[in-house]
Design an enzyme around this catalytic site. Structure first.
Site, PDB file in Angstrom:
ATOM      1  N   GLU A   1       0.840  -1.200   0.000  1.00 56.51           N
ATOM      2  CA  GLU A   1       0.000   0.000   0.000  1.00 56.51           C
ATOM      3  C   GLU A   1       0.876   1.251   0.000  1.00 56.51           C
ATOM      4  OE1 GLU A   1      -4.236  -0.969   1.912  1.00 56.51           O
ATOM      5  OE2 GLU A   1      -2.673  -0.744   3.426  1.00 56.51           O
TER       6      GLU A   1
ATOM      7  N   CYS B   1     -11.240   2.406   5.759  1.00 53.66           N
ATOM      8  CA  CYS B   1     -10.582   3.625   6.220  1.00 53.66           C
ATOM      9  C   CYS B   1     -10.856   4.807   5.297  1.00 53.66           C
ATOM     10  CB  CYS B   1      -9.080   3.398   6.343  1.00 53.66           C
ATOM     11  SG  CYS B   1      -8.307   2.711   4.860  1.00 53.66           S
TER      12      CYS B   1
END
Length: 642
Positions: free
Chosen positions: A316, A400
């Protein structure tokens, strides 16, 4: 570089009222997103997890190979959702939504231990594992998002309950973390608490919270390494963790020695945001110098044209310099939101176009793409090319991004303006009105504009009484022929521009009219040839907006298009079903598959036909019929890069 000892702080969210594009996006958050976030937190089991009147839910999401579960992050999702609701209440009171949040806050009050600790996972599921794996388990990260939610909710409603809960938690942390007998000389594997503690310190006036944030930043990456010692104490092999390197969480070196942006993109942005806040609060030139080195590393070698960052799904985050694939781009929404956070905080030591220009690009393109026009669906990844299979989703196993982009949109007014003792800086343009105090005088500054669709900005500055102070207006780097006038009299921009901002220092009476004209001429951008994925192609921009082609306008086979017209002469059309956005129409040709029947290859190039390529703002793609999307286009005339 000469540092400025002045401290610029963003204005509070309630001080700004927005119209225009961001006003409409805030309305969508009020109408849909804020309630959607709470609903989906309930559906996921997050609210039940903090409800001490019900049995512990246990492990709802299985333990993953890294030793934890995304269920550990639930407090952070609730914190950001509370923050989004709070910001939405500034714009539009909603007693029902407020009551729902009050009940959640009551649950956190009941959940909190006598010593101040509060964390749903480590109180209700694994109570014996508190503070045993800061590297992986996100305890302080969750605390940080709850702190931010507490500050926002207090400012929105005047209710102190969650703020007091988080102050008790922060006071407990002060006794736990640091050097000395019985203390933990550690910090979080996922940075966030640092910037949250600064917010807590600013709203309460308590220096001790700023000092704790500074401790976490100063301690990070020092030797002997905390994460190594922690693992040994916990009976774990320090080398046996999924990412195999402390670069993943920017803990490989002390922060002032770091020169390359590495690891998990969101973690990096949150760390740098906290560092920038501390640099401002403590006038710390050593932090500012380190941040400027890291900034240059990011924006000159590792950032997409959209302000997207972190090309790889594997970590990520970041890979190698100039590695910016388009179709497989990860470019997490949270990472671009984090870049907006960082850029905004880099402006804390004075207006500087380097940071504000990137803040605007990351905001309009890399971040805003993550939220649909109706506020109900979201992007986690933000590729710059799609074969038609990438679409917004209702929710995510790691949710998120939805509350992150929602809280940014709902609070964007505070990113537009910043105030020092004797100066107000206008970082972003858009229809808005801000109330602030400058030079000991209450003022109101209003922008009348249709920006970013139109580049004419009229600014009125109305002080409570005549007063001398400065108004600094950003002149974007792309606005080559910008013009500025006060009361109809042209201002010599070269004579008043400092750091890319036109600084107008004078006695303001309230009768002045400031007119800024930012020409929105479509332009082509070409990538450094070392970005191999973009070789021979260009991206189209108008003002701060990156444009893309969609199949809904151009048909399938977008890679068959070659732009032959001059982007600067593009036709402009208002698209009603994209919120009144300006679309661009440019002459092109389309390659034809005629003659390839029965064969993939032939010796003659494809025949072509004339076409008109339509482009729409990238952040609005996938809001209509699903289909292909393409940012980087072939250009038939290399002069379009001039």
């Amino acid at each position: 570089m000469t540092r400025q000892d002045r401290q610029f702080r963003p204005v509070p969210v309630p001080s700004v009222v927005l119209g225009g594009l961001f006003g409409a996006r805030q309305d969508a958050v009020c109408d849909a997103t804020a309630e959607t976030l709470l609903d989906r937190c309930v559906e996921a089991g997050m609210v039940r997890a903090i409800d001490t009147t019900q049995p512990s839910p246990g492990i709802v999401i299985p333990i993953q190979p890294w030793g934890g579960t995304m269920q550990m992050f639930w407090d952070s999702d609730l914190g950001k959702s509370i923050e989004t609701v709070a910001f939405s209440l500034y714009r539009r009171p909603n007693p029902e939504l407020e009551a729902r949040v009050d009940k959640i806050i009551d649950m956190y009050e009941q959940l909190q231990d006598a010593d101040g600790y509060v964390n749903a996972w480590f109180q209700r599921v694994q109570p014996g594992r508190r503070w045993t794996n800061l590297r992986d388990f996100h305890e302080l990260y969750c605390a940080g998002h709850l702190m931010e939610g507490a500050v926002a909710y207090y400012q929105a409603t005047g209710k102190r309950k969650l703020l007091d809960i988080m102050c008790r938690y922060a006071d407990y942390m002060i006794g736990v973390f640091g050097h000395g007998p019985g203390k933990i000389a550690g910090y979080c594997g996922h940075e966030e608490v640092e910037l949250a503690l600064v917010k807590l310190g600013r709203v309460t006036g308590e220096q001790k919270y700023l000092d704790l944030a500074k401790y976490f930043i100063d301690e990070r990456g020092t030797e002997p390494h905390y994460f190594t010692e922690e693992a040994i104490r916990d009976g774990r092999d320090p080398a046996d963790f999924i990412q195999k390197t402390y670069e993943y969480n920017q803990a490989h070196q002390p922060v002032r020695e770091q020169t390359k942006v590495v690891g998990h993109a969101v973690r990096a942005m949150y760390l740098y945001s906290g560092m920038a806040d501390i640099a401002t609060e403590y006038n710390d030139d050593t932090l500012t110098a380190a941040l400027e080195t890291l900034w240059d590393d990011l924006v000159t070698k590792q950032m997409y044209v959209t302000g997207g960052i972190g090309p790889s799904a594997a970590n990520e985050g970041f890979t190698d310099y100039y590695d910016l694939p388009n179709e497989s781009a990860y470019a997490e929404t949270c990472a671009s939101v984090g870049l907006v956070f960082w850029a905004n905080r880099m402006l804390g030591r004075g207006p500087d176009r380097r940071f504000a220009d990137i803040m605007e690009i990351a905001l309009y393109n890399g971040s805003l793409s993550g939220l649909s026009l109706d506020g109900k669906t979201f992007f986690y990844e933000n590729p710059l090319e799609s074969a038609g299979k990438h679409h917004r989703w209702i929710w995510h196993r790691c949710p998120c991004c939805p509350p992150n982009i929602a809280r940014l949109v709902a609070s964007i007014g505070s990113y537009m303006y910043a105030v020092a003792d004797d100066e107000i800086a206008v970082h972003l343009y858009g229809e808005s009105a801000v109330k602030a105090e400058v030079a000991g005088t209450k003022i109101e500054l209003t922008q009348s504009t249709r920006y970013p669709w139109n580049g004419a900005v009229r600014i009125a500055v109305t002080p409570e009484r005549p007063a001398r102070f400065a108004v600094s207006l950003r002149i974007p780097g792309w606005a080559k022929e910008a013009k500025l006038a006060v009361d109809g009299v042209a201002v010599d921009l070269a004579a008043v521009t400092v750091g890319g901002y036109a600084r107008l220092e004078r006695e303001w009476t309230g009768r002045e009219v400031v007119d800024l004209d930012l020409p929105l001429i479509p332009r082509a951008l070409w990538a450094d040839p070392r970005v191999r994925q973009d070789a021979g192609r260009f991206a189209l921009m108008r003002g701060p907006l990156v444009y893309c082609a969609e199949a809904v306008d151009n048909g399938d086979g977008l890679n068959a298009l070659t732009v032959t017209g001059d982007p600067a002469r593009a036709g402009e059309t208002i698209v009603d079903d994209l919120g009144g956005a300006v679309a661009l129409d440019v002459e092109a040709t389309r390659d034809l598959s005629t003659g390839f029947e029965g064969s993939l290859y032939r010796e003659a190039p494809p025949s072509t036909e004339p076409a008109t390529a339509r482009f729409v703002p990238y952040h609005l793609w996938d809001n209509r019929a699903p289909g292909e999307m393409l940012v980087w286009m072939r250009g038939g005339d290399q002069k379009t890069g001039a």
